[in-house]
Write a protein that holds these residues in place. Structure first.
Motif, PDB file in Angstrom:
ATOM      1  N   ALA A 177      28.525  16.884   9.895  1.00 54.58           N
ATOM      2  CA  ALA A 177      27.992  15.384  10.118  1.00 54.58           C
ATOM      3  C   ALA A 177      26.782  15.254   9.344  1.00 54.58           C
ATOM      4  N   GLN A 178      26.621  13.684   9.006  1.00 51.04           N
ATOM      5  CA  GLN A 178      25.846  13.323   8.105  1.00 51.04           C
ATOM      6  C   GLN A 178      25.221  12.052   8.727  1.00 51.04           C
ATOM      7  N   GLY A 179      23.562  11.983   8.512  1.00 54.67           N
ATOM      8  CA  GLY A 179      23.072  10.831   9.011  1.00 54.67           C
ATOM      9  C   GLY A 179      21.908  10.492   8.360  1.00 54.67           C
ATOM     10  N   LEU A 180      21.219   9.478   8.766  1.00 53.45           N
ATOM     11  CA  LEU A 180      20.177   8.835   7.833  1.00 53.45           C
ATOM     12  C   LEU A 180      18.850   8.813   8.364  1.00 53.45           C
ATOM     13  N   THR A 181      17.755   9.299   7.557  1.00 49.42           N
ATOM     14  CA  THR A 181      16.379   9.351   8.160  1.00 49.42           C
ATOM     15  C   THR A 181      15.643   8.442   7.320  1.00 49.42           C
ATOM     16  N   SER A 182      14.379   7.703   7.635  1.00 47.64           N
ATOM     17  CA  SER A 182      13.854   7.185   6.855  1.00 47.64           C
ATOM     18  C   SER A 182      13.161   7.718   5.810  1.00 47.64           C
ATOM     19  N   LEU A 183      12.823   7.356   4.822  1.00 46.73           N
ATOM     20  CA  LEU A 183      12.062   7.992   3.757  1.00 46.73           C
ATOM     21  C   LEU A 183      10.453   8.586   4.087  1.00 46.73           C
ATOM     22  N   ASP A 184       9.869   7.509   4.893  1.00 44.56           N
ATOM     23  CA  ASP A 184       8.206   7.887   5.355  1.00 44.56           C
ATOM     24  C   ASP A 184       8.236   8.841   6.588  1.00 44.56           C
ATOM     25  N   LYS A 185       9.402   8.929   7.197  1.00 44.67           N
ATOM     26  CA  LYS A 185       9.379   9.793   8.571  1.00 44.67           C
ATOM     27  C   LYS A 185      10.112  10.918   8.425  1.00 44.67           C
ATOM     28  N   LYS A 186       9.566  12.056   8.723  1.00 45.30           N
ATOM     29  CA  LYS A 186      10.352  13.092   8.583  1.00 45.30           C
ATOM     30  C   LYS A 186      10.286  14.054   9.860  1.00 45.30           C
ATOM     31  N   LEU A 187      11.115  14.619  10.377  1.00 49.74           N
ATOM     32  CA  LEU A 187      11.075  15.353  11.765  1.00 49.74           C
ATOM     33  C   LEU A 187      11.689  16.769  11.498  1.00 49.74           C
ATOM     34  N   SER A 188      11.005  17.902  11.625  1.00 52.01           N
ATOM     35  CA  SER A 188      11.736  19.205  11.383  1.00 52.01           C
ATOM     36  C   SER A 188      11.040  20.098  12.289  1.00 52.01           C
ATOM     37  N   ARG A 189      11.223  21.383  11.945  1.00 46.90           N
ATOM     38  CA  ARG A 189      10.507  22.322  12.819  1.00 46.90           C
ATOM     39  C   ARG A 189       9.333  23.108  12.418  1.00 46.90           C
ATOM     40  N   ASN A 190       8.834  22.477  11.277  1.00 43.90           N
ATOM     41  CA  ASN A 190       7.719  23.230  10.644  1.00 43.90           C
ATOM     42  C   ASN A 190       6.449  22.362  10.422  1.00 43.90           C
ATOM     43  N   GLY A 191       6.381  21.183  11.420  1.00 38.46           N
ATOM     44  CA  GLY A 191       5.122  20.481  11.530  1.00 38.46           C
ATOM     45  C   GLY A 191       4.493  20.746  12.556  1.00 38.46           C
ATOM     46  N   ALA A 192       4.584  21.382  13.533  1.00 37.31           N
ATOM     47  CA  ALA A 192       3.566  21.615  14.833  1.00 37.31           C
ATOM     48  C   ALA A 192       2.570  22.320  14.261  1.00 37.31           C
ATOM     49  N   LYS A 193       1.514  22.093  15.263  1.00 36.32           N
ATOM     50  CA  LYS A 193       0.052  22.529  14.888  1.00 36.32           C
ATOM     51  C   LYS A 193      -0.301  23.161  16.316  1.00 36.32           C
ATOM     52  N   ALA A 194      -1.396  24.204  16.429  1.00 37.60           N
ATOM     53  CA  ALA A 194      -1.938  24.519  17.646  1.00 37.60           C
ATOM     54  C   ALA A 194      -2.667  23.601  18.191  1.00 37.60           C
ATOM     55  N   GLY A 195      -2.208  23.316  19.679  1.00 35.83           N
ATOM     56  CA  GLY A 195      -2.915  22.427  20.275  1.00 35.83           C
ATOM     57  C   GLY A 195      -1.876  21.431  20.594  1.00 35.83           C
ATOM     58  N   ASP A 196      -1.040  21.244  19.888  1.00 33.81           N
ATOM     59  CA  ASP A 196       0.189  20.403  20.195  1.00 33.81           C
ATOM     60  C   ASP A 196       0.805  20.737  21.542  1.00 33.81           C
ATOM     61  N   TRP A 197       1.372  19.712  22.160  1.00 34.02           N
ATOM     62  CA  TRP A 197       2.138  19.837  23.441  1.00 34.02           C
ATOM     63  C   TRP A 197       3.376  20.131  23.350  1.00 34.02           C
ATOM     64  N   ILE A 198       4.074  20.671  24.182  1.00 32.15           N
ATOM     65  CA  ILE A 198       5.429  21.025  24.191  1.00 32.15           C
ATOM     66  C   ILE A 198       6.402  20.317  25.216  1.00 32.15           C
ATOM     67  N   TYR A 199       7.387  19.601  24.959  1.00 36.52           N
ATOM     68  CA  TYR A 199       8.096  18.836  25.838  1.00 36.52           C
ATOM     69  C   TYR A 199       9.428  19.075  25.601  1.00 36.52           C
ATOM     70  N   VAL A 200      10.365  19.033  26.681  1.00 32.46           N
ATOM     71  CA  VAL A 200      11.723  18.963  26.648  1.00 32.46           C
ATOM     72  C   VAL A 200      12.403  17.692  27.117  1.00 32.46           C
ATOM     73  N   THR A 201      13.509  17.257  26.807  1.00 33.65           N
ATOM     74  CA  THR A 201      14.088  16.094  27.306  1.00 33.65           C
ATOM     75  C   THR A 201      15.103  16.591  28.536  1.00 33.65           C
ATOM     76  N   GLY A 202      15.162  15.647  29.410  1.00 33.60           N
ATOM     77  CA  GLY A 202      16.377  15.891  30.489  1.00 33.60           C
ATOM     78  C   GLY A 202      15.769  17.169  31.462  1.00 33.60           C
ATOM     79  N   GLU A 203      17.172  17.946  31.740  1.00 34.17           N
ATOM     80  CA  GLU A 203      16.991  19.007  32.665  1.00 34.17           C
ATOM     81  C   GLU A 203      17.395  20.305  31.896  1.00 34.17           C
ATOM     82  N   VAL A 204      17.033  21.279  32.130  1.00 36.61           N
ATOM     83  CA  VAL A 204      17.706  22.577  31.313  1.00 36.61           C
ATOM     84  C   VAL A 204      18.058  23.599  32.230  1.00 36.61           C
ATOM     85  N   GLY A 205      19.012  24.075  31.866  1.00 39.82           N
ATOM     86  CA  GLY A 205      19.791  25.514  32.441  1.00 39.82           C
ATOM     87  C   GLY A 205      20.927  25.354  32.923  1.00 39.82           C
ATOM     88  N   ASP A 206      21.472  23.924  33.446  1.00 41.04           N
ATOM     89  CA  ASP A 206      22.639  23.605  33.970  1.00 41.04           C
ATOM     90  C   ASP A 206      23.910  23.984  33.319  1.00 41.04           C
TER      91      ASP A 206
END
Length: 321
Positions: free
Chosen positions: A132-161
């Motif tokens: 699958a291919q999708g489009l992301t804006s040139l000036d906004k990147k979301l990846s695994r390597n942008g997190a920093k100490a002090g950031d909060w961790i979230y999840v969407t929805g419910e987990v484990g079902d």
């Protein structure tokens, strides 16, 4: 029925016809017209009979999930789905099976405006691969390597079902009838969090979809970003079905390590926390803060304010070799 007849009958006709597809199914290659304002995000997932689904599983559910797991990867990058290719290997041509399978694929494709632009069909053991291919804006990147100490961790929805539903199918637990349909639906028909991913892209620092379990997938963010984390297990968003079926510690462990949820796990700085929460609330997307990143090199967990050890790290192919 021969290969090209199969393609024409079950896959060539589709309701989504994107303007950015110059040449789709029917030639040696597809040709798309890139949008100069966006990057293209690309992901591939394979589902194999006997590994990712039972041989006798509902073909409509197989089709849905084959595309959904790819869209979940795009969601984790904050991408807008656009195109897909499908490679399917079949033991034989079963027209009833193919009718249901293709319906499952195209129902989800139509919902997210994604066009099938090519692929391959072969004979052999049943497996499905979607790119699958999708489009992301040139000036906004979301990846695994942008997190920093002090950031909060979230999840969407419910987990484990999803893992709970799999345990039911394997005969390891018995789900009450009041919960059974809802839990199995989460396993067979996961909902990729595409809108959530696009909102997280505007505020978040890192994201990943939960395919192998919270512990394992959070570990990928921590490794890529060079941080550690603490998860507050009391705050995990567990369903009523989970809490009615398992004792608390078993429910928590399954939610952390079971996988197959295809919810998003993401991190956000203190500065952007309120903005992201507001955006998700306005979009009606359930989200829960489950911990915080730190400068350590490991993931710790607490339950009832006490440290607790979680042994399993989630699913990984070839881990039993």
């Amino acid at each position: 029925m021969k290969e090209f007849d199969l393609i024409k009958r079950f896959f060539a006709e589709q309701s989504v016809q994107r303007k950015d597809v110059l040449l789709g199914i029917g030639d040696d290659c597809a040709v798309i017209v890139p949008d100069e304002r966006h990057h293209i995000a690309i992901t591939t997932d394979t589902l194999v009979a006997g590994v990712h689904f039972y041989e006798n599983a509902d073909p409509r559910a197989i089709g849905h999930k084959a595309l959904a797991v790819n869209l979940s990867d795009l969601a984790a990058m904050g991408a807008e789905p656009a195109w897909m290719s499908l490679a399917i290997t079949l033991p034989k041509v079963d027209e009833v099976w193919l009718e249901q399978f293709s319906a499952g694929v195209f129902e989800l494709a139509e919902y997210f405006n994604i066009q099938l632009i090519g692929g391959d069909t072969t004979q052999g053991p049943l497996s499905i691969t979607i790119t699958a291919q999708g489009l992301t804006s040139l000036d906004k990147k979301l990846s695994r390597n942008g997190a920093k100490a002090g950031d909060w961790i979230y999840v969407t929805g419910e987990v484990g079902d999803a893992a709970l539903g799999l345990k039911h199918l394997q005969g390891q637990i018995e789900l009450a009838s009041v919960h059974r349909d809802d839990v199995l639906n989460k396993l067979h028909y996961p909902k990729p969090r595409v809108l959530a991913g696009q909102l997280i892209r505007e505020f978040g620092s890192a994201a990943i979809d939960i395919s192998d379990g919270i512990i394992s997938d959070l570990g990928h963010i921590c490794s890529a970003s060079g941080v550690g984390a603490n998860i507050v297990l009391d705050d995990l968003p567990l369903s009523t079905a989970m809490l009615d079926t398992l004792p608390q510690q078993e429910a928590v462990k399954l939610a952390l390590t079971g996988g197959e949820d295809y919810e998003l796990l993401f991190t956000v700085s203190e500065t952007n926390k309120v903005g992201l929460e507001t955006a998700l609330v306005n979009a009606g997307i359930k989200h829960t803060c489950i911990g915080q990143l730190n400068g350590n090199d490991k993931i710790t967990t607490t339950l009832n304010s006490e440290p607790i050890q979680i042994d399993s790290k989630g699913y990984e192919h070839f881990s039993n070799e």
